[in-house]
Design an enzyme around this catalytic site. Structure first.
Site, mmCIF file in Angstrom:
data_model
loop_
_atom_site.group_PDB
_atom_site.id
_atom_site.type_symbol
_atom_site.label_atom_id
_atom_site.label_comp_id
_atom_site.label_asym_id
_atom_site.label_seq_id
_atom_site.Cartn_x
_atom_site.Cartn_y
_atom_site.Cartn_z
ATOM 1 C CE1 TYR A 476 0.460 -4.500 -0.122
ATOM 2 C CE2 TYR A 476 0.003 -3.553 -2.284
ATOM 3 C CZ TYR A 476 0.132 -3.407 -0.916
ATOM 4 O OH TYR A 476 -0.074 -2.182 -0.339
ATOM 5 C CB SER A 556 -0.122 -3.628 4.152
ATOM 6 O OG SER A 556 -0.635 -2.325 4.131
ATOM 7 C CG ASP A 639 0.484 -0.668 11.530
ATOM 8 O OD1 ASP A 639 0.555 0.416 10.912
ATOM 9 O OD2 ASP A 639 0.285 -1.750 10.970
ATOM 10 C CG HIS A 674 2.247 -0.791 7.919
ATOM 11 N ND1 HIS A 674 1.073 -1.433 8.248
ATOM 12 C CD2 HIS A 674 2.310 -0.797 6.559
ATOM 13 C CE1 HIS A 674 0.445 -1.792 7.144
ATOM 14 N NE2 HIS A 674 1.175 -1.428 6.112
#
Length: 702
Positions: A476, A556, A639, A674
């Protein structure tokens, strides 16, 4: 020019490839001559038209791409076997961390395969649970998800928010706790909001209603705080705060447990806030600013005898607890209750007249009991290396609930007795498969600039380091978010088949405080990608795997990570799985809440930042004639956090420029967003596709 749908069916205009006797025919995507001038630099954007999610052309393109992707995935002979195994692994009870509300205990539970967890309520520890709210009954296909909820301080009312089809937009409803009767109250266009009760009403945050057709893409501006009184319509709600001078700021309101203070947090991005307080027991009182924005984070933990206990990184990169007197808010009057230490103070709560503080030490949690004045009393015993969530509770409660999980231990709920400093299992899932034959280790590898980065590695015991193991590398690296150990039923498929799970804790996250976060932002964002690439190189050097067995994944901001790394080092990875990623770094701030990410990313509106961003923006660094990894881009039509146009444009460009046999596909989910609140059925469908794609392109069978 012919219409898109004619282009999509014209065989003469279709590119194709063959892999393992399976042919992929990519739709030809229309290109236009859109060009933008960024500080004197011309940048083409030929697929700009895909940003219009309401156009017939875009909808036709989505259908065509999904058709191609489905043909590929459905032809994988072992996909159904993977799905069947996922259903079996997934099917165990899952509990949420309970919390007390007066005489009641409220908790969520999913029996295993329910699309949404059900909320239960019971009186005390020995009461019989009854259903308080079943989100599965709100929609026929399980796409309505419970968001925030709160019980009024008198225990009479239950207010809750519902998100539909994965959108960030929520509606708030109210019911009677005792009878379960749904009242007529309905509040719309709520987003990025809590629910905080005061008397017979509650505070919430909302935007003005968007124009029809702009609900999922328009920039979110002019956030406001309102007060709703139970039994009235939304148009009667009292406007508590707005700031027309700064449309790109968000406002949240919470009331202290004793209902004395209304706390308002003002943010201009995803980190850092200003803090205001209003004395609700003083007539005509106004908000008082007690902390300036937006360099540091301030979160009110509790009101202690008229002073606010605040969790902050102001003067403490790894956080501390301080007391602020609203009557004397100047910082020279602040006092420290718990000092900063070498471990990150993640959270704190006041329960049973004590402070329970949860720390993060090398990406694993420990919790400590302090006296109310900050004296350390006990370290709370936990099962080992893992993640603690919670604790829940109020100052008057005698016990607290918390959860613990690790990579090989599903979430287990504990009840903690403050006075006795003892924990007891409240609920523990029963699995029909064993996790005892897996092991977790943590290593510290060296990144490109010499920084030591931690990484968890999970695999079967007795793994041979022969350089041939398939590795799923997940990351991430942003927004101060820490990737602590967590159990995933979906990943058990991978581990059972001898796969290795590797999770590096990249800079940009919060694993070592604000300095670690800042080291992966703005003009240092490349550090995040270097950390991830270095993790891959470490795994190869240590003979875990090789490039032909290496998968990278992230969602993301992690989707941006995958996109950047696969364009910078396409030779290093065999499979890339960018999910709901931020792929167009020049335009992300023009949609919904994207403007709030400029604190981490910067903005193309700034000349210096533009030059830096352009060097790594995934969309703008795809090059013609390059053999990219087998790629499955995933996104969803609802999203409105990271709008699907990012993935649309990236996939179209990748299909245009990629050469070689690796398939490059996009999977576009319908009635999903999302990720939050995605129903179990859709999660299993998606993971079945992801693992099937991954196994096939690694040359593995299932």
């Amino acid at each position: 020019m012919n219409k898109l749908k004619n282009l999509l069916i014209a065989a003469a205009f279709v590119s194709s490839l063959s892999i393992n006797a399976q042919t992929v025919n990519y739709p030809v995507t229309k290109k236009t001559d859109v060009v933008n001038d960024y500080h004197g630099v011309k940048v083409a954007d030929p697929y700009r038209w895909l940003e219009d999610d309401n156009s017939a052309e875009t909808k036709d393109w989505v259908k065509a791409e999904n058709k191609v992707t489905r043909q590929y995935l459905d032809a994988i002979p072992f996909r159904n076997k993977i799905r069947e195994r996922l259903e079996k692994i997934w099917n165990f009870p899952k509990y949420g961390t309970p919390h007390q509300e007066g005489k009641y205990i409220i908790f969520s539970k999913n029996d295993g395969m329910q699309n949404q967890s059900i909320l239960y309520i019971q009186e005390g520890l020995t009461g019989t649970p009854r259903v308080l709210l079943d989100p599965n009954k709100i929609s026929n296909n399980g796409t309505a998800a419970l968001g925030e909820y709160a019980v009024s301080n008198d225990g009479k009312y239950f207010a809750y928010s519902v998100a539909k089809a994965g959108s960030d937009w929520n509606d708030i409803y109210v019911m009677e706790v005792e009878t379960g009767k749904l009242l007529t109250d309905q509040i719309k266009w709520v987003k990025f909001s809590g629910i905080s009760w005061h008397g017979d009403g509650f505070y919430y945050s909302a935007y003005d209603a968007p124009k029809k057709g702009e609900e999922l893409s328009k920039k979110n501006e002019f956030h406001k705080i309102y007060f709703h009184k139970v039994g009235t319509s939304q148009d009667k709600d009292q406007l508590i705060y707005k700031n027309d001078n700064f449309p790109l700021r968000n406002y949240g309101a919470t009331v202290t447990n004793d209902e004395q203070y209304l706390i308002m947090s003002e943010t201009a991005g995803t980190s850092g806030n200003a803090l205001y307080v209003k004395n609700l027991k003083k007539e005509n009182a106004d908000f008082i600013k007690v902390a300036e924005g937006f360099d540091f984070d301030y979160g009110v933990v509790e009101n202690i005898k008229g002073k606010l206990l605040v969790h902050t990184n102001d003067g403490a990169s790894r956080y501390r607890l301080i007391l602020i007197d609203p009557e004397k808010p100047a910082r020279e009057n602040w006092t420290t209750v718990i000092n900063e230490e070498k471990n990150v103070l993640q959270s704190a709560v006041v329960v049973g007249g004590h402070i329970i503080a949860t720390y993060m030490k090398d990406v694993s949690n420990k919790s400590v009991l302090f006296s109310i004045d900050g004296k350390m009393l006990h370290e709370i015993a936990t099962p080992g290396i893992g993640t603690i969530s919670g604790f829940t509770g109020k100052p008057e409660d005698k016990f607290s609930f918390y959860s613990f999980a690790s990579f090989t231990m599903p979430t287990t709920i504990f009840r903690y007795d403050v006075a006795k400093n003892s924990s007891a299992i409240f609920s523990q899932p029963k699995l029909d498969f064993s996790t005892t034959n897996f092991e977790t280790r943590q290593v510290f590898y060296t990144s490109k600039d010499g920084t030591k980065v931690p990484m968890f590695i999970v695999h079967k015991k007795g793994l041979k380091l022969d350089g041939k193991n398939p590795v799923y590398l997940y990351g991430y690296g942003g927004f101060n978010i820490s990737l602590t150990p967590a159990f995933s039923a979906a990943r058990m498929i991978w581990l059972e088949k001898g796969g290795v799970l590797a999770i590096p804790n990249l800079r940009g996250g919060g694993e070592y405080g604000e300095e670690w976060h800042k080291a992966g932002t703005l003009l240092q964002k490349q550090n995040v990608f270097d950390d991830f690439i270095s993790a891959a190189e470490y795994l190869i050097k240590q003979n875990y795997t090789n490039s032909s067995k290496l998968v990278i994944a992230g969602g993301s901001n992690g989707g941006l990570l995958v996109g950047a790394c696969m364009t910078q080092r396409p030779d290093l990875f065999k499979v890339a799985l960018p999910a709901v990623g931020v792929m167009d770094m020049l335009r992300f701030h023009k949609f919904t809440i994207g403007w709030a990410w400029t604190g981490d990313y910067g903005s193309s509106d700034d000349a210096e930042q533009f030059k830096y961003i352009l060097k790594y923006s995934p969309l703008h660094n795809l090059k013609a004639g390059v053999h990219y990894p087998a790629t499955l881009v995933t996104t969803a039509d609802h999203d409105d956090r990271v709008v699907p146009a990012h993935s649309f444009k990236f996939a179209a460009t990748l299909q245009e420029k990629h050469v070689g046999e690796n398939p490059v596909l996009i999977r576009i989910e319908t009635e999903a967003g999302h990720g939050a609140g995605k129903p179990t059925s859709k999660q299993i469908d998606e993971w079945s596709d992801v693992w099937s794609f991954t196994f096939k392109n690694l040359g593995l069978n299932y």
